[in-house]
Design an enzyme around this catalytic site. Structure first.
Site, PDB file in Angstrom:
ATOM      1  N   CYS A   1       0.814  -1.211   0.000  1.00 48.15           N
ATOM      2  CA  CYS A   1       0.000   0.000   0.000  1.00 48.15           C
ATOM      3  C   CYS A   1       0.853   1.269   0.000  1.00 48.15           C
ATOM      4  CB  CYS A   1      -0.953   0.127   1.190  1.00 48.15           C
ATOM      5  SG  CYS A   1      -1.963  -1.335   1.428  1.00 48.15           S
TER       6      CYS A   1
ATOM      7  N   GLY B   1       0.443  -0.455  -4.587  1.00 48.23           N
ATOM      8  CA  GLY B   1      -0.810  -1.181  -4.423  1.00 48.23           C
ATOM      9  C   GLY B   1      -1.750  -0.901  -5.572  1.00 48.23           C
TER      10      GLY B   1
ATOM     11  N   ASN C   1      -0.311   1.771   5.638  1.00 47.43           N
ATOM     12  CA  ASN C   1       0.690   0.988   4.915  1.00 47.43           C
ATOM     13  C   ASN C   1       1.431   0.145   5.936  1.00 47.43           C
ATOM     14  OD1 ASN C   1       3.872   1.783   3.287  1.00 47.43           O
ATOM     15  ND2 ASN C   1       2.643  -0.059   3.181  1.00 47.43           N
ATOM     16  N   GLY C   2       1.426  -1.175   5.714  1.00 49.94           N
ATOM     17  CA  GLY C   2       2.087  -2.075   6.652  1.00 49.94           C
ATOM     18  C   GLY C   2       1.128  -3.176   7.036  1.00 49.94           C
TER      19      GLY C   2
ATOM     20  N   TYR D   1      13.471  -3.532  -4.161  1.00 45.03           N
ATOM     21  CA  TYR D   1      12.394  -3.660  -5.133  1.00 45.03           C
ATOM     22  C   TYR D   1      11.217  -2.721  -4.899  1.00 45.03           C
ATOM     23  CZ  TYR D   1       8.265  -5.756  -7.343  1.00 45.03           C
ATOM     24  OH  TYR D   1       7.120  -5.960  -8.055  1.00 45.03           O
TER      25      TYR D   1
END
Ligand code: SF4
Length: 508
Positions: free
Chosen positions: A23, A50, A125-126, A267
Site C-alpha cells: 500500500c 498497491g 501501509n504495513g 524492489y
C-alpha cells in the site's frame, strides 16, 4: 463499471506474481488548495505500492466523506468524482491486501463515526501482527455493529480510535498506538486535523513535506516531488504528528527502535525515492556493482529484467566491464486489467509481460540481472525464452539474497512452502530454472550498499530474524480475521462492522 486502462497487471497471470507491495498512503492539509486532486496525484505516484483498490477521504470541516473503489487510481477517480470531494484536508490510499481479502469493504481509507458525532478516516501501509488481540479488544468494547463486514487490521484500529466519545482523536491515538504490534505507517484525519504516525521500528517509510500553503505526508519522497512539496524530514519511528490551523505538533508515543525494511531498497520503493538520505536508484546500482564483484562470469552482454532489474544491471555492467544492453522489452499495454485472460492467453505466461529482442540476444553469452526470486516460475520461463531466442549461455544474477522467509510486516511474497529458496540450495535453484549459472548478492554486500547500519534494518525475509515478535501460527496471516470470524481455533467473535460502510460513497 470499472474502466480498464489497457495496462498489464499481475491479475493477468496470478500464478506468477512477484513480491506484492503493501500500500501507499498520502495525506495533505492545505486550505485553499484542491486537496482531492493533490491526493489523486500523490496516489498516482504511489500506484506501484498497491493496485487493488484506491480511495480518498476529504473534509471541509463539517464531516468526512470517503470515496473508494476496487481498481487503479486512474480507474477509480475521474474529474467529476474529484470535483465532488471538496475540503481543506484529505488522505488517500492505494491498496494491496496483506490482511483481509481484496474486497470493497476492505478498501481504504476506512471511516468510522463516533457517538460524539465526529468521524475518523484512516489509511494504513504495513501489516499488524497482533490483529487477533485487537479484534478481541474491539469486541470487548461492544462497538462492533451492523454493516458491511471488513476483515482488515486497519478497520480494527479505526474502531479503537473512535471507541470513546469522551476522548479527542489525538488522545485516543496516544492511547491506541502503543498497543499496536507490527508495521504501520498511518495517515488519518477527523474533520479538522491531519495525523501521521509510524510504528516504533519504522518498518515502512513515511515522509513529511511542505507546500507553500500547507503540509503533505506520503509513503515515498517521489510523491512529494510530484505534488511540488519539498521534503522536510521522515516521520520518526514512534512519532505521532498532528497538523491543523494551530500548526504542526509532534508527540512521541513509543521509543524508536529503527528496523527499516531492506526490501524497499531492493524492489519496493520507486527508484526516484530517497530513504534515510540515500537514493534508491543509487543503492540499486551499487548492489549491482557488488553483485558483479562477488559473482563474476565471462559473458558478452548484461541485460536487465525490466524494469526492477535495470539499475542493478547497470551497476553489474559498470563493475564487470561487460557491455550493457536491452534484451527484453516489457509489454506494458497488452491486456485490459479487468478482462480475465483466456486459457490460451494464460499459457503464453511470461510472454504476456516480456518479449526478447532476438537480434540482440542471438549467439550471445548473457548475464541476466533480476531483483529477486520468489517461486522461480518467472526465471524458469525467462531462461527458456532467452535460449529459444538464440542465447548460447544464460547466467542469472540476483540483486538480493535468497528469499527464504515470508514477510509479516506488509509484503506478500508467498507462503514459506512456496518460496523456492526455502527447499532448494542455489545449485538446486539453478537446475530448476535451467540457467548455466546462478548467483545472489550476499546479505552483507546488500546491507553495505544501503549505507545503513545493519542494526537499523529488517532483513527477516532473508535471515528469518523477525525484529517484531510474531504471535502463534494460527493468529497470523492475511486471512486471520476471516479465520476468527469462522471461529477457526478460537471462540467465534462478533463481526466488526466496516468503518467504510456508513458515510462512504460507492460508484453507482
Ligand atoms: S521481512 Fe523482508 S520484506 Fe518484510 S519488512 Fe522485513 S525486510 Fe522487508
Amino acid at each position: 463499471m470499472l474502466r480498464g486502462d489497457g495496462k498489464l497487471t499481475h491479475e493477468l497471470d496470478p500464478s506468477d506474481t512477484g513480491p506484492q507491495d503493501a500500500c501507499g498512503v498520502f495525506g495533505v492539509w492545505a486550505p485553499g488548495e484542491d486537496v482531492a486532486k493533490l491526493t489523486y496525484y500523490g496516489l498516482y505516484a504511489l500506484q506501484h505500492r498497491g493496485q487493488e483498490a484506491a480511495g480518498i477521504a476529504v473534509s471541509a470541516g463539517t464531516g468526512v466523506v470517503v470515496y473508494k473503489e476496487l481498481g487503479l487510481v486512474s480507474q477509480v477517480f475521474d474529474e467529476s468524482t474529484l470535483a465532488s470531494l471538496q475540503g481543506h484536508l484529505a488522505i488517500g490510499h492505494a491498496r494491496y491486501s496483506t490482511t483481509g481479502g481484496s474486497t470493497w469493504e476492505n478498501a481504504q481509507p476506512t471511516l468510522r463515526s463516533t457517538s460524539a458525532g465526529t468521524s475518523v478516516a484512516l489509511a494504513h501501509n504495513g501489516n499488524l501482527v497482533n490483529t487477533g488481540e485487537l479484534a478481541r479488544k474491539v469486541a470487548a468494547t461492544g462497538i462492533g455493529a451492523q454493516g458491511p463486514v471488513s476483515t482488515n487490521d486497519t478497520s480494527l484500529v479505526t474502531s479503537l480510535l473512535a471507541s470513546d466519545p469522551d476522548r479527542s482523536l489525538e488522545q485516543a491515538a496516544l492511547e491506541v498506538l502503543p498497543t499496536l504490534r507490527g508495521a504501520f505507517s498511518f495517515v488519518f484525519m477527523d474533520e479538522h486535523t491531519l495525523y501521521a504516525a509510524r510504528d516504533p521500528q519504522g518498518v515502512r517509510p513515511l515522509v513529511l513535506g511542505r507546500l507553500e500553503s500547507g503540509w503533505v505526508v506520503a509513503s515515498e519522497t517521489a510523491a512529494l516531488d510530484i505534488v511540488g512539496a519539498s521534503m522536510v524530514r521522515e516521520v520518526e519511528p514512534g512519532e505521532l504528528i498532528a497538523i491543523d490551523e494551530g500548526g504542526l505538533r509532534s508527540e512521541r508515543f513509543a521509543m524508536p527502535e529503527p528496523k527499516g525494511c531492506i526490501f524497499e531498497y531492493v524492489y519496493l520503493a520507486r527508484p526516484d525515492t530517497t530513504i534515510a538520505g540515500r537514493g534508491v536508484h543509487a543503492t540499486r546500482v551499487e548492489i549491482g556493482r557488488r553483485l558483479a564483484a562477488q559473482n563474476p562470469v565471462d559473458a558478452d552482454l548484461v541485460i536487465p529484467v525490466p524494469e526492477s532489474g535495470t539499475p542493478a544491471a547497470v551497476g553489474y555492467a559498470q563493475a564487470s566491464g561487460i557491455p550493457y544492453g536491452l534484451g527484453l522489452v516489457k509489454n506494458s499495454y497488452v491486456g485490459r486489467t479487468f478482462i480475465q485472460p483466456s486459457q490460451t492467453i494464460r499459457q503464453l505466461g511470461i510472454r504476456l509481460k516480456l518479449n526478447p529482442l532476438r537480434d540482440v540476444i542471438r549467439g550471445k553469452r548473457l548475464v541476466v540481472v533480476d531483483d529477486s526470486i520468489v517461486r522461480g516460475n518467472t526465471q524458469r520461463a525467462l531462461v527458456r525464452m532467452l535460449r529459444e531466442a538464440g542465447a548460447v549461455e544464460v547466467h542469472v544474477r540476483i540483486s538480493s539474497p535468497p528469499v527464504k522467509w515470508p514477510c509479516f510486516y506488509g509484503i506478500d511474497f508467498a507462503s514459506k512452502a512456496e518460496l523456492i529458496a526455502n527447499g532448494l540450495d542455489t545449485e538446486g535453484i539453478r537446475a530448476a530454472i535451467g540457467a548455466d549459472s546462478l548467483s545472489y548478492v550476499s546479505l552483507d554486500e546488500l546491507v553495505a550498499a544501503t549505507e545503513q547500519p545493519r542494526k537499523r534494518l529488517c532483513m527477516a525475509c532473508f535471515d528469518g530474524k523477525y525484529p517484531i515478535p510474531l504471535p502463534a501460527d494460527d493468529m497470523i496471516g492475511k486471512h486471520v480475521l476471516e479465520g476468527i470470524e469462522r471461529g477457526v481455533g478460537h471462540e467465534p467473535l462478533p463481526l466488526v462492522a466496516s468503518p467504510g460502510g456508513a458515510g462512504a460513497l460507492s460508484r453507482p
